[in-house]
Structures are given as structure tokens and as C-alpha cells.
Design a protein around this motif. Sequence first.
Motif, short mmCIF file in Angstrom:
data_model
loop_
_atom_site.label_atom_id
_atom_site.label_comp_id
_atom_site.label_asym_id
_atom_site.label_seq_id
_atom_site.Cartn_x
_atom_site.Cartn_y
_atom_site.Cartn_z
N GLN A 118 0.63 -0.84 -0.06
CA GLN A 118 0.09 0.35 -0.22
C GLN A 118 1.08 1.38 0.30
O GLN A 118 0.22 2.30 -0.73
CB GLN A 118 -0.36 -0.32 1.30
N ILE A 119 2.26 1.46 0.77
CA ILE A 119 2.67 2.49 0.99
C ILE A 119 3.38 2.54 -0.87
O ILE A 119 3.18 3.99 -1.03
CB ILE A 119 4.31 2.19 1.89
N ALA A 120 3.78 1.21 -1.53
CA ALA A 120 4.45 1.27 -2.59
C ALA A 120 3.79 2.08 -3.77
O ALA A 120 3.81 2.83 -4.10
CB ALA A 120 4.97 0.11 -2.74
N GLY A 121 2.88 1.34 -2.90
CA GLY A 121 1.50 2.06 -4.66
C GLY A 121 0.87 3.88 -4.31
O GLY A 121 1.11 4.69 -5.42
N SER A 149 3.66 -1.31 -8.35
CA SER A 149 4.09 -0.14 -9.78
C SER A 149 4.12 -0.72 -11.17
O SER A 149 3.69 -0.41 -12.34
CB SER A 149 6.79 0.04 -9.32
N ALA A 150 4.71 -2.21 -10.92
CA ALA A 150 4.03 -3.29 -12.77
C ALA A 150 2.84 -2.81 -12.53
O ALA A 150 2.19 -2.32 -13.88
CB ALA A 150 4.94 -4.03 -12.36
N THR A 151 2.07 -3.22 -11.84
CA THR A 151 0.61 -3.51 -12.05
C THR A 151 -0.17 -2.25 -11.69
O THR A 151 -1.01 -2.24 -12.76
CB THR A 151 0.58 -3.87 -10.40
N ILE A 152 0.18 -1.07 -11.55
CA ILE A 152 -0.32 0.26 -11.57
C ILE A 152 -0.28 0.64 -12.81
O ILE A 152 -1.17 0.65 -14.13
CB ILE A 152 -0.05 0.92 -10.94
N ALA A 153 1.43 0.62 -13.60
CA ALA A 153 1.89 0.78 -14.96
C ALA A 153 1.08 -0.22 -16.14
O ALA A 153 0.96 0.12 -17.53
CB ALA A 153 3.00 0.98 -15.38
#
Length: 535
Positions: free
Chosen positions: A315-318, A373-377
Motif C-alpha cells: 500500500q505504501i509503495a502504491g 509499480s508494475a501492476t499500476i503501470a
Amino acid sequence: MKRTGGMKIVLLMCIGLFVCMLDSTIMNITLPAIQKNLNTSLETSSWMLNVYTMTIAVLAIPLARFAEMFGRNKFYIFGLFVFGFGSALCGLAGNGDFLIAARFIQSIGAAILIPCSMVIGIAAMPLEKRTLPLTLLGATQGLATALGPTVGGLITEKLSWHWVFYVNVPICLLAIVGAFLILTIKRESRVTSKIDWLGLLFSIASLFPLNLVLIKGNSWGWESMQAIICYFITIVSFGLFILVEKKSKDPMVNLNLFKDRLFTGSVITVTTGFIFLIGVMVLLPQFLTNFQHKTELQAALLVTPVSAAIFVFSQIAGLLTKKIGYTWPVIFGFGVMGGAYYLLHNLNLYSSSKEIILLCSLLGLGFSFVISSATIASTSSFEGEMLTASQSVFSMLRQVGVVLAVAIFVAGLTNNIQAKKQEVVHYATKKLEKLDIPEIVKTQILSETKKSINSQQLTHTNEKQVDQEIGQSGNMVTIYRNQVENYALKTISLSFADLYRASIPFVLISSLTGIIFGVRKKKPAKSFVNTTAAE
């Protein structure tokens, strides 16, 4: 979809995604118990594991396309039913061949659920609010994958290996009930297009031999005729697939996906990230059980910090990715994973539980930034068919990353172990030369020692027979055997550390994938126009 709340749909999709990704690694620790109970060969046992990942990689794209044409929600429910039914059959398996067939059925359900879960969950929220569902769905993937060995170890020790599969059945039933309550079933939107049969044929023809050679390459030989045939079929089929997709009015995969830098960066990042995650999750439990003599449960608990770190930090990374972009989180993620691999290069018989927990925590922390990062991108600003296509390709390449990881790390470990065994044989020969016993007995002892080293059962040296032949010199043989056994255990165990040491530069180089994302604004949603949908 019924507007009963986007987050309810997202959480429902997390359930489907969780059970599928969990089962990609849950058998890693359970397999020895299954092999013993069903009395299966090593070849059969390997297919129990590999058929699952392989089927998902091959069928994710076509099944996601069919979901668009016939209804995502219906396909999601159908996927839950197939996965649950396949899981029940796995638990009922009485022989290896039946279990492989049941795993294949289960994997068809997973090939439906993984891309559908992503697409339905993402589409449940407006474009401007995608970060939260994407982060949750991405964290679910990593968490379930890392948690698999732990859950498998716990269930196998407390219940039996059958329950590793049975546990999926009530979860799937609950998810099916939830889907009927939350999702639109009767009048959901669907795409009106024809099935791209040539695209389907060539996509399967390129992915199946690729996965097959990755799975069988170690036993066949990477330059064997079987491997060369697989390479040839994959290359030719992939080339034909590209040609067909460029000309098709209703392509299986819209190649415009790869014109988007965010999406291209995401698939490279997720494939690479899973390679380095699975490289630890598959081999570390084996080291702990075979060389540190931990129980399966102890080994499972020691690698649990990977899952815990992914759960805590995703969650923090997102949120951080949303604020500062993709580049620095990806670089940071791979950098931290590189730190975990640096600690792994010191792995030995005397590594403490604290050291294992620390490196596992670092691995989970780094991977949480990579996967978020990969999932959001991966969604970029896609909607409709483009969104489904992006997630089917994303799912397929993630599974290819899993298969690649097993192929690369198992091959590397196998080569390292063979080299270490030669060191042990050389050491044993030198030690044997110093013993004051007849040459014929030395020859016999050396022959038995080599057999023991190759079978990794050094304690089974035929000491009694040797003692009878050399009388009171038997004590020398006992000392010799103990020295060789201790040296072998210490030396062969370093095969793992050497493998991870060699991997460190590749993990750090992978951080450069962050540069692919660059620093730019997202393309507006209108850049990716959907084809007409019909009710």
C-alpha cells in the motif's frame, strides 16, 4: 455491474486472484509428502507442479478474450466453478496421473480467474481512483505467491496434503455466492467481435513449446534435438502470430498495447521481478529442509516474512508510485531485492534464523515496490477491450516469469551441485590416499563414496563390509567417512550461496527497467478507444 460499491467488487476479485496465485507455489513444500503418499516418480511429480503454471501462461490470453466476448462476470463465476471443481479432484487424487489431470482442470479455472479478476476489479473504480484497486490486486498477487509455501507447510503438517486443495472449495463457493450478489450477470456489457482462430492457434503454438522447453530443458539438455524443435516452433509460431495480429480486424492481442511505454515497462518489470522472487521462494525452503534439517513447517515459517513484508509495504509503495511516478520505486525495489540477494550469498549451514528472516523481509519489501509499480503501470489509461488485453498479456508474462525462474535457478543450482560434488570426490580421494589400508579396499571405499555423493546419502556407506575386510583399521574408515560427510554437507550447501552470488549483478541491472517508464504524463484515456460493446 451493480453499483453496490466499487470496493466490494475489488475485494471479491482479490479472493479469486488470491486462491489462484496461492496455488502456484503452495505445492513447493507439499510435493515430497504427495510424492511419498502416491508413490510417484520424479518426472510425474514435476508435472504436478508445472502443468498449473504452464496452462495459465498458454491460455490466459485466449480465455481473457473469450471473457470479453461472452461476458467477464459470467466467465469469472465459471472460472471459480472450474477452479473449485479442479481443486476437489486434486484432493481426491489416488495416483499421480489423476492429480496431473486434476491440476490441469484447476489451472483452466485459474487462467480465467487471473485476468478476469484484474479487469473486473480495475474497471469497478473510476480511472482517477485506480491506484487503490491496483495496489490491492498487485499486493494480492505477490502476497499469495509468497505465502504459498507457508500455507502448504502448515496444512500438510496439521492436516494432510489433500487439504491443500480441499481448502479452495469453500472459498470458491463463497466467492460464487458473492459474485451473484454483487456482479451484473444477465445484462453485462460484452464485445461484439469474431474469434481470431489463427491468432489463438499461433499464440498457443508459440507459448506451449516455450514453456515446455523451459520445464524440460534441464533433463533434455538445452541443446538437445527436443529443445531445438521447441525453439524452432516457438520462433516460427511467434512470427506468424505477429503477422496475423497485424492484419486481423479482431485480433487476439491488440499490438498497440506495446506502443505504450508504461505497459511495456510493466511487463518487463513484472516478469523480471517474479523471476527473482520465485528464485528464492522455490529454493530457500529446500535449503532449510535438506541442509539445515528444518521441518517443512519451520522452513515455511522462516520464509513467511516475504509475505508479511509484501502485505505491509504494498500500500505504501502504491501511494508513493502515484505521487512520484514509477521510475524511482522500481529502482528502489530492485535495489532492495539486490540487498536480499547479497545476504543470500552468505547462506550456509550455520546461517541463523534471524539472518533468514532479515533477508526474507528485504526480499518482500523490494518486491512490494516492484509489483505495485508494475501492476499500476500495466493498465496505463486503458479501458474496455484494451484493458482486458493488457491484463491477459500481463498475466501470461507473469506466469512465464515464474516458469523462467524455476528453469534458470534449478539449472544453475544443478550445475553448482555437480561442480561441488566433484570437489568432494577430489577431497575424498586425497583423504583416502593417506589411509594405511590395502589398495583394493581403497578402490572399493572410493567407489562407494562416489555413489554416496551422487545420491547425496553419505551416511549409507557400507562401513560394516569394509570393517570385516580390514579388521582393526575400520576405525580409520569411520573417521574418513565422517570427514568426507561433513565436508560434503558443507561444500554442497554452498551451491545455493554461489547461485545467489552470481545473481546479484542481474538483480541490480534489473533496476534499470525503471528508466523505461521515464518521466512523462500519462496518455489520456481517449487515446485508447474501445471497440463497440453490445448488451
